[in-house]
Structure formats: structure tokens, C-alpha cells
Design a protein around this motif. Structure first.
Motif, PDB file in Angstrom:
ATOM      1  N   ASN A  58      36.462  13.664  16.622  1.00  0.00           N
ATOM      2  CA  ASN A  58      35.627  13.710  15.410  1.00  0.00           C
ATOM      3  C   ASN A  58      34.136  13.961  15.666  1.00  0.00           C
ATOM      4  N   SER A  59      33.767  14.286  16.910  1.00  0.00           N
ATOM      5  CA  SER A  59      32.345  14.596  17.134  1.00  0.00           C
ATOM      6  C   SER A  59      31.968  15.901  16.431  1.00  0.00           C
ATOM      7  N   ASP A  60      32.949  16.830  16.325  1.00  0.00           N
ATOM      8  CA  ASP A  60      32.687  18.093  15.616  1.00  0.00           C
ATOM      9  C   ASP A  60      32.471  17.826  14.131  1.00  0.00           C
ATOM     10  N   LYS A  61      33.309  16.960  13.588  1.00  0.00           N
ATOM     11  CA  LYS A  61      33.228  16.617  12.162  1.00  0.00           C
ATOM     12  C   LYS A  61      31.895  15.922  11.856  1.00  0.00           C
ATOM     13  N   LEU A  62      31.511  14.972  12.698  1.00  0.00           N
ATOM     14  CA  LEU A  62      30.258  14.245  12.476  1.00  0.00           C
ATOM     15  C   LEU A  62      29.065  15.209  12.538  1.00  0.00           C
ATOM     16  N   ALA A  63      29.094  16.129  13.483  1.00  0.00           N
ATOM     17  CA  ALA A  63      28.003  17.110  13.603  1.00  0.00           C
ATOM     18  C   ALA A  63      27.947  18.006  12.362  1.00  0.00           C
ATOM     19  N   GLU A  64      29.094  18.502  11.939  1.00  0.00           N
ATOM     20  CA  GLU A  64      29.122  19.407  10.781  1.00  0.00           C
ATOM     21  C   GLU A  64      28.712  18.685   9.497  1.00  0.00           C
ATOM     22  N   GLU A  65      29.171  17.459   9.337  1.00  0.00           N
ATOM     23  CA  GLU A  65      28.807  16.688   8.125  1.00  0.00           C
ATOM     24  C   GLU A  65      27.314  16.360   8.130  1.00  0.00           C
ATOM     25  N   THR A  66      26.773  16.056   9.303  1.00  0.00           N
ATOM     26  CA  THR A  66      25.336  15.772   9.384  1.00  0.00           C
ATOM     27  C   THR A  66      24.534  17.000   8.940  1.00  0.00           C
ATOM     28  N   LYS A  68      25.504  19.352   6.933  1.00  0.00           N
ATOM     29  CA  LYS A  68      25.699  19.513   5.485  1.00  0.00           C
ATOM     30  C   LYS A  68      24.804  18.540   4.707  1.00  0.00           C
ATOM     31  N   GLU A  69      24.775  17.293   5.148  1.00  0.00           N
ATOM     32  CA  GLU A  69      23.978  16.268   4.456  1.00  0.00           C
ATOM     33  C   GLU A  69      22.484  16.577   4.569  1.00  0.00           C
ATOM     34  N   GLU A  71      21.151  19.506   4.814  1.00  0.00           N
ATOM     35  CA  GLU A  71      20.874  20.618   3.886  1.00  0.00           C
ATOM     36  C   GLU A  71      20.785  20.104   2.442  1.00  0.00           C
ATOM     37  N   LYS A  72      21.658  19.154   2.094  1.00  0.00           N
ATOM     38  CA  LYS A  72      21.605  18.557   0.744  1.00  0.00           C
ATOM     39  C   LYS A  72      20.261  17.892   0.504  1.00  0.00           C
ATOM     40  N   LEU A  73      19.762  17.194   1.528  1.00  0.00           N
ATOM     41  CA  LEU A  73      18.515  16.424   1.375  1.00  0.00           C
ATOM     42  C   LEU A  73      17.269  17.309   1.374  1.00  0.00           C
ATOM     43  N   THR A  74      17.311  18.399   2.111  1.00  0.00           N
ATOM     44  CA  THR A  74      16.088  19.198   2.310  1.00  0.00           C
ATOM     45  C   THR A  74      16.146  20.574   1.652  1.00  0.00           C
ATOM     46  N   GLY A  75      17.340  21.007   1.275  1.00  0.00           N
ATOM     47  CA  GLY A  75      17.496  22.368   0.750  1.00  0.00           C
ATOM     48  C   GLY A  75      17.467  23.426   1.841  1.00  0.00           C
ATOM     49  N   LYS A  76      17.448  22.985   3.105  1.00  0.00           N
ATOM     50  CA  LYS A  76      17.411  23.945   4.220  1.00  0.00           C
ATOM     51  C   LYS A  76      18.470  23.603   5.264  1.00  0.00           C
ATOM     52  N   LYS A  77      18.934  24.656   5.945  1.00  0.00           N
ATOM     53  CA  LYS A  77      19.976  24.459   6.953  1.00  0.00           C
ATOM     54  C   LYS A  77      19.377  24.144   8.325  1.00  0.00           C
ATOM     55  N   ALA A 226      37.219   7.187   7.659  1.00  0.00           N
ATOM     56  CA  ALA A 226      36.616   6.387   6.588  1.00  0.00           C
ATOM     57  C   ALA A 226      35.099   6.290   6.695  1.00  0.00           C
ATOM     58  N   THR A 227      34.548   6.467   7.893  1.00  0.00           N
ATOM     59  CA  THR A 227      33.110   6.191   8.079  1.00  0.00           C
ATOM     60  C   THR A 227      32.262   7.415   8.417  1.00  0.00           C
ATOM     61  N   VAL A 228      32.910   8.534   8.748  1.00  0.00           N
ATOM     62  CA  VAL A 228      32.154   9.663   9.312  1.00  0.00           C
ATOM     63  C   VAL A 228      31.104  10.212   8.332  1.00  0.00           C
ATOM     64  N   THR A 229      31.438  10.264   7.045  1.00  0.00           N
ATOM     65  CA  THR A 229      30.472  10.811   6.078  1.00  0.00           C
ATOM     66  C   THR A 229      29.289   9.870   5.910  1.00  0.00           C
ATOM     67  N   ASP A 230      29.568   8.574   5.877  1.00  0.00           N
ATOM     68  CA  ASP A 230      28.494   7.584   5.772  1.00  0.00           C
ATOM     69  C   ASP A 230      27.536   7.686   6.971  1.00  0.00           C
ATOM     70  N   THR A 231      28.109   7.803   8.158  1.00  0.00           N
ATOM     71  CA  THR A 231      27.263   7.937   9.358  1.00  0.00           C
ATOM     72  C   THR A 231      26.439   9.224   9.292  1.00  0.00           C
ATOM     73  N   ALA A 232      27.066  10.312   8.869  1.00  0.00           N
ATOM     74  CA  ALA A 232      26.349  11.591   8.763  1.00  0.00           C
ATOM     75  C   ALA A 232      25.187  11.484   7.772  1.00  0.00           C
ATOM     76  N   GLN A 233      25.429  10.793   6.655  1.00  0.00           N
ATOM     77  CA  GLN A 233      24.360  10.624   5.653  1.00  0.00           C
ATOM     78  C   GLN A 233      23.190   9.835   6.234  1.00  0.00           C
ATOM     79  N   LYS A 234      23.510   8.797   6.995  1.00  0.00           N
ATOM     80  CA  LYS A 234      22.447   7.977   7.598  1.00  0.00           C
ATOM     81  C   LYS A 234      21.645   8.798   8.623  1.00  0.00           C
ATOM     82  N   ILE A 235      22.335   9.563   9.443  1.00  0.00           N
ATOM     83  CA  ILE A 235      21.634  10.378  10.454  1.00  0.00           C
ATOM     84  C   ILE A 235      20.758  11.423   9.764  1.00  0.00           C
ATOM     85  N   ALA A 236      21.302  12.066   8.737  1.00  0.00           N
ATOM     86  CA  ALA A 236      20.534  13.108   8.032  1.00  0.00           C
ATOM     87  C   ALA A 236      19.282  12.521   7.372  1.00  0.00           C
TER      88      ALA A 236
END
Ligand SMILES: [Zn+2]
Length: 246
Positions: A58-66, A68-69, A71-77, A226-236
């Protein structure tokens, strides 16, 4: 124009996710892929240094979700380079001569690092430029090991913004993620198995043409389904608040 054409070709790569960035944040994940590489033999030469073939789940998933998050927060990739190929064929966190045992594997290794080099070069002149290299570890479930080659991959004047209580890691700790070393003991020696790999050392601040580089080895509690999106949101969020300058 030539560069754009090369990039479009890279983006079509089924074995590597490559996203061109608009922010000076470079997100890399070399060990989360599961795909085989056509015409590439499995790595078998255990005499090579640091021979490991296990999946960083799931390191790939965490990186990709981070990405995405953020980009949501800043409007930039951010820049995003994620291996979809399995480490059983190519380890992109090793030098070319140790990371694969065939020409087809070498070609994939080169594509990963051409993309990383392009991302680091494009980010280097921007304030707050950071390479974040995502990994998974099975040592301790509720812990993230920080790897900076014992601070060598960071500029001395960036420690406050990145790994001290005032910075990126401090904010993540307050959001509930545990780190070793802790932000309050930022100068403590790192765990020798998780103190930053070849990517961190090659593109980090102490290398020629390097930027600040931080490896994170994430425990299972922070990267489960269950936690990967939450962690990605926190990192972002922490990247936006503590690392980005504009
Ligand atoms: Zn790894």
C-alpha cells in the motif's frame, strides 16, 4: 516541445505512474508495485548489496492518495512517480547495477529515474522543494521511521520546517502519527534499517543537484484500507501548512 513529447510518452507507461507537477513537491514510491515486466527475469542474485524483493504493501496507494489530497487542497498537482512494476524484477531504490539483472529491467529502472531527475530539476529553484519517498515497513505497526541519512539529505536551515516540532513532522505528530526519531528529538540517530535509501541519498540536499529529501517507512496501522486516506489527508495538509511557501 521535445520535452513535452517525451513526457507524454512517459505518461503512457503502464509500469510507472508519472504525473507532471505544478508544485515543488516530488512524491515517489518505488516498492509498492505488483506487475511483472515483459521479458524481464526475476532477480535472483542474493550476493548483490541490499538484495530485497518484498512488496511495500500500500505504499503506492498512500503516495497516490497523498498527491490527490494535496491537489484538492491547493488546486495544483505535485510531481508523482510511482512504480507499478514489482520489486521482484526491479528495485528502483538501488543503483542501476544492483537493482536489476537484465537489460529490460535496466530500461524500466532508467525510466523511473529519468522521471525523478526531471521532477527534482524542475523543483530545485522553488522555495520549499521536497522529495518525499514513500515506503512500508513491517517492524512496528503504529510507527513511521524517518530516513534522512541522519540529516544529510536535508539542508540545515530547513530542519525547522521539516522535522522539528514547528515543522511538517511536528504537525503530523499532533495529528496522531508517531515518528522515530520524534520531532522533539530531531537530531537523534535514525534506525539503521530505515535511515534513507538510495533515492534519498541520490536526490537529497547533500548530493549535486539535490533538494531536501525525506524517506518515510510507514507502519501497517497508517496504511491499511481503512486508514490510508486519512493518513494521506494528514500528510497533504501538513505539506500545505509547513512545507509549501507560496
Ligand atoms: Zn521500500
Amino acid at each position: 516541445m521535445l520535452q513535452l513529447a517525451a513526457l507524454l510518452l512517459l505518461n503512457d507507461d503502464p509500469l510507472i505512474v508519472i504525473q507532471k507537477g505544478e508544485l515543488p513537491i516530488v512524491i515517489s514510491a518505488p516498492h509498492g508495485g505488483r506487475l511483472s515486466i515483459p521479458d524481464c527475469p526475476l532477480r535472483t542474485n542474493k550476493s548483490l548489496p541490499q538484495f530485497v524483493t518484498v512488496l511495500d504493501t500500500n505504499s503506492d496507494k498512500l503516495a497516490e492518495e497523498t498527491a490527490k489530497e494535496l491537489e484538492k487542497l491547493t488546486g495544483k498537482k505535485p510531481w508523482l512517480i510511482v512504480a507499478k512494476f514489482s520489486r521482484k524484477y526491479v528495485d528502483a531504490n538501488r543503483p542501476l547495477e544492483h537493482g536489476t539483472e537484465s537489460d529490460s529491467g535496466k530500461a524500466v529502472h532508467r525510466r523511473y529515474h529519468d522521471a525523478l531527475r526531471q521532477a527534482v530539476d524542475a523543483s530545485r529553484s522553488e522555495p520549499g522543494a521536497l522529495l518525499l519517498d514513500f515506503h512500508s515497513q513491517g517492524n512496528t505497526k503504529d510507527l513511521i521511521f524517518r530516513g534522512t541519512a541522519n540529516l544529510r539529505s536535508l539542508k540545515r536551515d530547513s530542519l525547522r520546517d521539516l522535522i522539528e516540532p514547528t515543522g511538517f513532522l511536528g504537525e503530523l505528530e499532533r495529528a496522531g502519527l508517531k515518528f522515530q526519531p520524534k520531532a522533539e528529538n530531531a537530531e537523534e540517530k535514525e534506525h539503521p534499517s530505515f535511515d534513507g535509501g538510495w533515492i534519498t541519498r541520490t536526490y537529497g540536499a547533500s548530493s549535486e543537484r539535490g533538494i531536501n529529501a525525506l524517506q518515510i517507512e510507514v507502519g501497517a496501522d497508517y496504511r491499511s484500507k481503512a486508514t490510508v486516506t486519512d493518513t494521506a489527508q494528514k500528510i497533504a495538509q501538513a505539506l500545505k501548512n509547513r512545507v509549501l511557501k507560496n
